[in-house]
Design a protein around this motif. Structure first.
Motif, PDB file in Angstrom:
ATOM      1  N   PRO A 135      33.196  48.621  52.220  1.00  0.00           N
ATOM      2  CA  PRO A 135      32.478  47.444  51.715  1.00  0.00           C
ATOM      3  C   PRO A 135      31.795  47.699  50.375  1.00  0.00           C
ATOM      4  O   PRO A 135      31.789  46.816  49.503  1.00  0.00           O
ATOM      5  CB  PRO A 135      31.450  47.166  52.822  1.00  0.00           C
ATOM      6  CG  PRO A 135      32.051  47.745  54.058  1.00  0.00           C
ATOM      7  CD  PRO A 135      32.760  48.981  53.591  1.00  0.00           C
ATOM      8  N   LEU A 179      34.542  47.788  47.570  1.00  0.00           N
ATOM      9  CA  LEU A 179      35.118  46.473  47.289  1.00  0.00           C
ATOM     10  C   LEU A 179      34.114  45.559  46.591  1.00  0.00           C
ATOM     11  O   LEU A 179      34.487  44.756  45.725  1.00  0.00           O
ATOM     12  CB  LEU A 179      35.606  45.825  48.584  1.00  0.00           C
ATOM     13  CG  LEU A 179      36.778  46.538  49.278  1.00  0.00           C
ATOM     14  CD1 LEU A 179      37.200  45.777  50.523  1.00  0.00           C
ATOM     15  CD2 LEU A 179      37.955  46.715  48.332  1.00  0.00           C
ATOM     16  N   GLU A 205      34.765  43.952  42.764  1.00  0.00           N
ATOM     17  CA  GLU A 205      34.664  42.535  42.395  1.00  0.00           C
ATOM     18  C   GLU A 205      33.832  42.333  41.127  1.00  0.00           C
ATOM     19  O   GLU A 205      34.150  41.484  40.293  1.00  0.00           O
ATOM     20  CB  GLU A 205      34.049  41.752  43.550  1.00  0.00           C
ATOM     21  CG  GLU A 205      33.966  40.260  43.298  1.00  0.00           C
ATOM     22  CD  GLU A 205      33.460  39.499  44.511  1.00  0.00           C
ATOM     23  OE1 GLU A 205      33.386  38.259  44.421  1.00  0.00           O
ATOM     24  OE2 GLU A 205      33.146  40.138  45.539  1.00  0.00           O
ATOM     25  N   SER A 222      39.607  44.578  55.763  1.00  0.00           N
ATOM     26  CA  SER A 222      39.324  44.174  54.384  1.00  0.00           C
ATOM     27  C   SER A 222      40.568  43.754  53.614  1.00  0.00           C
ATOM     28  O   SER A 222      40.507  43.547  52.411  1.00  0.00           O
ATOM     29  CB  SER A 222      38.645  45.338  53.638  1.00  0.00           C
ATOM     30  OG  SER A 222      39.398  46.537  53.742  1.00  0.00           O
ATOM     31  N   SER A 251      42.171  40.960  53.420  1.00  0.00           N
ATOM     32  CA  SER A 251      42.066  39.664  52.749  1.00  0.00           C
ATOM     33  C   SER A 251      41.303  39.789  51.432  1.00  0.00           C
ATOM     34  O   SER A 251      41.694  39.203  50.405  1.00  0.00           O
ATOM     35  CB  SER A 251      41.380  38.642  53.659  1.00  0.00           C
ATOM     36  OG  SER A 251      42.148  38.398  54.815  1.00  0.00           O
ATOM     37  N   THR A 252      40.230  40.560  51.447  1.00  0.00           N
ATOM     38  CA  THR A 252      39.447  40.771  50.227  1.00  0.00           C
ATOM     39  C   THR A 252      40.253  41.525  49.191  1.00  0.00           C
ATOM     40  O   THR A 252      40.259  41.172  48.001  1.00  0.00           O
ATOM     41  CB  THR A 252      38.159  41.559  50.554  1.00  0.00           C
ATOM     42  OG1 THR A 252      37.389  40.831  51.511  1.00  0.00           O
ATOM     43  CG2 THR A 252      37.328  41.779  49.298  1.00  0.00           C
ATOM     44  N   GLU A 280      42.875  39.284  47.630  1.00  0.00           N
ATOM     45  CA  GLU A 280      42.300  38.329  46.684  1.00  0.00           C
ATOM     46  C   GLU A 280      41.945  39.008  45.359  1.00  0.00           C
ATOM     47  O   GLU A 280      42.170  38.447  44.277  1.00  0.00           O
ATOM     48  CB  GLU A 280      41.053  37.684  47.291  1.00  0.00           C
ATOM     49  CG  GLU A 280      40.419  36.608  46.424  1.00  0.00           C
ATOM     50  CD  GLU A 280      41.354  35.452  46.109  1.00  0.00           C
ATOM     51  OE1 GLU A 280      41.234  34.882  45.004  1.00  0.00           O
ATOM     52  OE2 GLU A 280      42.202  35.133  46.960  1.00  0.00           O
ATOM     53  N   LEU A 281      41.418  40.221  45.428  1.00  0.00           N
ATOM     54  CA  LEU A 281      41.079  40.959  44.207  1.00  0.00           C
ATOM     55  C   LEU A 281      42.335  41.319  43.420  1.00  0.00           C
ATOM     56  O   LEU A 281      42.342  41.266  42.180  1.00  0.00           O
ATOM     57  CB  LEU A 281      40.292  42.224  44.567  1.00  0.00           C
ATOM     58  CG  LEU A 281      38.874  41.985  45.105  1.00  0.00           C
ATOM     59  CD1 LEU A 281      38.282  43.274  45.669  1.00  0.00           C
ATOM     60  CD2 LEU A 281      37.968  41.419  44.016  1.00  0.00           C
TER      61      LEU A 281
END
Length: 361
Positions: free
Chosen positions: A179, A182, A186, A216, A218-219, A222-223
């Motif tokens: 976490p 990530l 971002e 994670s 999905s995150t 997206e990144l």
């Protein structure tokens, strides 16, 4: 060794940096035999990570000045403070890198220091200096890989949900590390730090499998999508009214970023297998756009190579993309660049091997 350890207690940042480099090299050679020295070295590494740049004063800077090549006699108090803060950042970078090296090479002997050092490394992932952020990120991923190798977990299997779960200790460490990384990805403004994150994540996925990103994905997807859309925060160029940005250097960084992102997409396909399908529907069209005659050969090669890796990683799950990829691979077999043609040959072979569509007609 005793002289090197004594040097850690002197008020000289450069000497401490050299000491840390020395210890990392010795640990690589002696591995677990280096364990008796950890009790004296790790607290100093933590102390270096905790140094406060804002507490730097001109007096302290002047004490360091004779050891810093870029300090002139004409430097102002403000200049000296800046140089001293830079020296502290350099020390933190080396300390963060050394922590990862020591755990990697001394393995179980370093376990008593994991909790304290992870706390410091996570804190440094948001440091103002790019080099410190990169070093902290690399060491955190190294911690995950080392912990995984110590856990004696069974061989991972591609796909979600995870069929071979991570060892509880690895899973707990992952919840602390991923976490934080990530979140910094971002908001990261430097392309090379994001490149580092992508490269380290690729290496970690290859060893640890899908369990590392199960919560994670999905995150991460997206990144990555933002990078291919050139909308990532690090791709938003600041105003350059003073002409400080080197356009050639920025172009090189852009190419490295896209390449690192494509490598990560390929690694995700490898660990997710057929479960990569929903992400393939997003990334395959984006990556295919990089295969155009107007693009440089490096980008064309990257695109075809990444798509080939997806065809390998997804196994039979690549079937729904067969026609789309087949047309592109056939087209790229006639490319003027040798590397592009080589990647195309590999890609079309992998596609034919894995798809359930009859390619003989």
């Amino acid at each position: 060794m005793n002289l090197a350890m004594e040097g850690l207690h002197l008020t000289n940042t450069r000497l401490r940096e050299c000491g840390y480099y020395f210890f990392a090299g010795i640990a690589q050679v002696f591995e677990d035999e280096f364990a008796p020295y950890l009790a004296g070295i790790v607290p100093q590494l933590i102390h270096s990570c905790q140094l406060d740049e804002n507490a730097a004063t001109a007096t302290a800077a002047e004490n360091e000045a004779e050891d810093l090549d870029d300090v002139d006699a004409d430097e102002t108090e403000e200049d000296l403070n800046f140089v001293f803060k830079s020296a502290i950042a350099d020390e933190k970078e080396v300390a963060a890198d050394t922590i990862g090296e020591l755990f990697q090479h001394t393995r179980s002997a370093f376990l008593p220091y994991v909790e304290a050092t992870v706390k410091e490394l996570v804190e440094l992932t948001s440091h103002m200096a790019e080099g410190v952020r990169k070093a902290a990120t690399a060491s955190l991923f190294s911690f995950l890989r080392t912990f995984y190798s110590l856990s004696s977990s069974g061989e991972w299997k591609a796909g979600l949900p995870v069929s071979v779960p991570l060892h509880p200790n690895v899973a707990q460490l992952n919840t602390l590390i991923m976490p934080a990384i990530l979140a910094n990805w971002e908001d990261e403004e430097e392309k090379m730090v994001v490149v580092q994150i992508c490269q380290q994540l690729v290496e970690t996925l290859k060893l640890c499998g899908p369990g590392i990103i199960a919560d994670s994905i999905s995150t991460i997807a997206e990144l990555l999508k933002l990078i291919f859309e050139k909308r990532a925060y690090c791709q938003q160029e600041l105003a350059d009214d003073e002409g400080l940005l080197d356009e050639d250097e920025q172009a090189e960084f852009d190419a490295l970023l896209i390449s690192a992102a494509s490598d990560l997409v390929g690694a995700l396909a490898a660990v997710l297998g057929a479960s990569f399908a929903p992400y393939g529907r997003v990334f395959i069209p984006f990556i295919s756009k990089y295969y155009k005659k107007s693009k440089p050969s490096s980008e064309r090669s990257m695109a075809i190579g990444c798509l080939a890796e997806i065809a390998v990683g997804m196994g039979s799950g690549i079937t729904e993309f067969t026609e789309q990829l087949y047309q592109l691979f056939v087209k790229s077999l006639a490319d003027e660049d040798d590397e592009v043609r080589s990647n195309a040959a590999f890609g079309i072979g992998s596609l034919c091997q894995n798809t359930t569509v009859d390619m003989s007609s």
